[in-house]
Design an enzyme around this catalytic site. Sequence first.
Site, PDB file in Angstrom:
ATOM      1  N   HIS A  38     -85.571 114.404 -28.597  1.00 43.62           N
ATOM      2  CA  HIS A  38     -84.417 113.883 -29.337  1.00 43.62           C
ATOM      3  C   HIS A  38     -84.707 112.473 -29.851  1.00 43.62           C
ATOM      4  CE1 HIS A  38     -81.213 116.818 -29.215  1.00 43.62           C
ATOM      5  NE2 HIS A  38     -81.262 116.947 -27.903  1.00 43.62           N
ATOM      6  N   ALA A  70     -77.046 111.137 -26.902  1.00 41.21           N
ATOM      7  CA  ALA A  70     -75.705 111.606 -26.517  1.00 41.21           C
ATOM      8  C   ALA A  70     -75.676 113.111 -26.711  1.00 41.21           C
ATOM      9  CB  ALA A  70     -74.635 110.928 -27.374  1.00 41.21           C
ATOM     10  N   GLY A  90     -75.037 117.239 -24.721  1.00 35.53           N
ATOM     11  CA  GLY A  90     -74.091 117.933 -23.862  1.00 35.53           C
ATOM     12  C   GLY A  90     -74.225 117.531 -22.414  1.00 35.53           C
ATOM     13  N   ALA A  91     -75.432 117.548 -21.913  1.00 33.26           N
ATOM     14  CA  ALA A  91     -75.646 117.361 -20.484  1.00 33.26           C
ATOM     15  C   ALA A  91     -76.223 116.004 -20.129  1.00 33.26           C
ATOM     16  CB  ALA A  91     -76.569 118.457 -19.961  1.00 33.26           C
ATOM     17  N   ASN A  98     -70.993 113.868 -34.284  1.00 33.67           N
ATOM     18  CA  ASN A  98     -69.615 113.426 -34.447  1.00 33.67           C
ATOM     19  C   ASN A  98     -69.526 112.242 -35.418  1.00 33.67           C
ATOM     20  OD1 ASN A  98     -67.200 111.618 -33.649  1.00 33.67           O
ATOM     21  ND2 ASN A  98     -66.724 113.552 -32.631  1.00 33.67           N
ATOM     22  N   ASP A 130     -79.542 120.891 -30.478  1.00 37.34           N
ATOM     23  CA  ASP A 130     -80.774 121.422 -29.898  1.00 37.34           C
ATOM     24  C   ASP A 130     -81.504 122.278 -30.925  1.00 37.34           C
ATOM     25  OD1 ASP A 130     -80.032 120.174 -27.607  1.00 37.34           O
ATOM     26  OD2 ASP A 130     -79.638 121.982 -26.448  1.00 37.34           O
ATOM     27  N   GLY A 179     -74.827  87.567 -28.019  1.00 35.87           N
ATOM     28  CA  GLY A 179     -75.065  88.557 -26.989  1.00 35.87           C
ATOM     29  C   GLY A 179     -74.428  89.876 -27.379  1.00 35.87           C
ATOM     30  N   ALA A 180     -74.168  90.722 -26.380  1.00 31.68           N
ATOM     31  CA  ALA A 180     -73.553  92.019 -26.658  1.00 31.68           C
ATOM     32  C   ALA A 180     -72.066  91.884 -26.926  1.00 31.68           C
ATOM     33  CB  ALA A 180     -73.782  92.964 -25.489  1.00 31.68           C
ATOM     34  N   ASP A 217     -72.589  93.114 -14.161  1.00 29.30           N
ATOM     35  CA  ASP A 217     -73.634  93.141 -15.198  1.00 29.30           C
ATOM     36  C   ASP A 217     -74.760  92.165 -14.860  1.00 29.30           C
ATOM     37  OD1 ASP A 217     -74.866  93.887 -17.578  1.00 29.30           O
ATOM     38  OD2 ASP A 217     -73.779  92.412 -18.777  1.00 29.30           O
TER      39      ASP A 217
END
Length: 531
Positions: free
Chosen positions: A115, A133, A135-136, A260, A288, A345-346, A448
């Site tokens: 992926h 991101a 399904g599992a 999505n 997939d 930063g984030a 964090d």
Amino acid sequence: MRILGIEGTAWAASAAVYRFDPDAPLDADPPFIETDAYQPDSGGIHPREAAEHMGEAIPAVVEAALDAADGPIDAVAFSRGPGLGPCLRVVGTAARALAGTLDVPLVGVNHMVAHLEIGRHGSGFDSPVCLNASGANAHLLGYHDGRYRVLGETMDTGVGNALDKFTRHVGWSHPGGPKVEDAARDGEYVDLPYVVKGMDFSFSGLMSAAKDAYDEGTPVEDVCFSLQETIFAMLTEVAERALSLTGSDELVLGGGVGQNDRLREMLSTMCADRGAEFYAPDPRYLRDNAGMIAVLGAKMYAADETLAVEESAVDPNFRPDEVPVTWRRDESVAVAPEESAERQGAEAVVTVAADRVTKRRLSKSYRHPTLDERLRRERTVAEARLTSEARRRGVPTPVVRDVDVAEATLTFDRVGESDLAAALTPARARVVGEHLATLHGAGVVHGDPTVRNVRVDGERCYLIDFGLGYHSGHVEDHAMDCHVFEGSVRGTATADAAEAALSAFEAGYAETGEAAVISRLRDVEGRGRYQ
């Protein structure tokens, strides 16, 4: 070079042929892909039924791919894991038989790395962070020191499976993600739990709350809208945290949930706001598919990464960080940011003066305004309180000089000459272990504690950025704190330096804290698996 790829980790029986040219873009000669998808009559994926579907469908899709090959096959690549064991065994058997019949090498591909690689190959980026991101699974990956390091991941279930659990609860058929997306178009926002722990995250409490809201009469459209806004904001936030930790300015998306539109919009907005580049593959490469298996298989074959039959057993729990990335020799995703007067930063812009640091939490345009306002307020208050409390407990932190909750702004004394990422030593890591153990003994979780959130002055280490912190005496929460720190070390230091630092970190923690926390840490480390 022609590579035949076979995919069969769960629902998609798929085969592809790819003519590999390392210098050509993916779209110049895209792989031929033939897929026969399993669709359960009710509920989620049933492993036995899915395996029966694989057994029936794989011969036909392989035949279609061979017909389209227009030349001899040089190697057979197959999805070795992670996935559902019964499905993987069917595909592994088919791949071995086909490689033997064609008398060509066998290549075992990690599905999640595939992926990532299809996105990296299509984007042309040098060394991006990847958000997978599916399904599992749900995790952040970045190439560093010969492997794809897990920078953050789900602590319970994959993002697609989480959505499926909700849609099964309301009686909708599989797959649930597209149905949630459709219903969300007519919904309005309601509060749901938002759980980010450093760069890790959890969906279990969120899904329970969503089910409860539906059972209590909240319109299903509103629950679906809020699920998307909350889950995808969590994924986007941790993606930005990964960019901030590594210093990367490139992000690629992988996995079926990446189809999505709202998730792609959030990630694109976040990257644009921070000056980073974003790439999402065509949806046919996100779900997939054997095309990504063939593309990565070609790179592995070119690097002589082939398997003998006796080495080709499938692995349902095959983690991406277990794969030696021998087909890459370029720079690490981790780039140390320069110390400067203003840093992004984030979450915030940090302005550094001679003796003061001002931190202003930015409004995130990708998040729903109500959620964004809540998080900025809560995190500003938590950071001010816990920074001061940690100092009272004997842990070095900057002195809080001013707090403006309305503007989400804090002013601190300036501490340290650099962050720990730029000055990591075993001695300093040991001190961090002691500090976290002291905090945990007082019932405080940092939330964090990455190498970017430790400031260094000689051998003195200051903990900063308590915005994700909270009070808890639970061993699980303390172990998660340690897990976040250790993940940040592995993602930014060389393997040898990381091993020495983490050994010292755990020794420092054990000397000051509870032995049960390190024991639980081993359990936390083992949770990243196909579910």
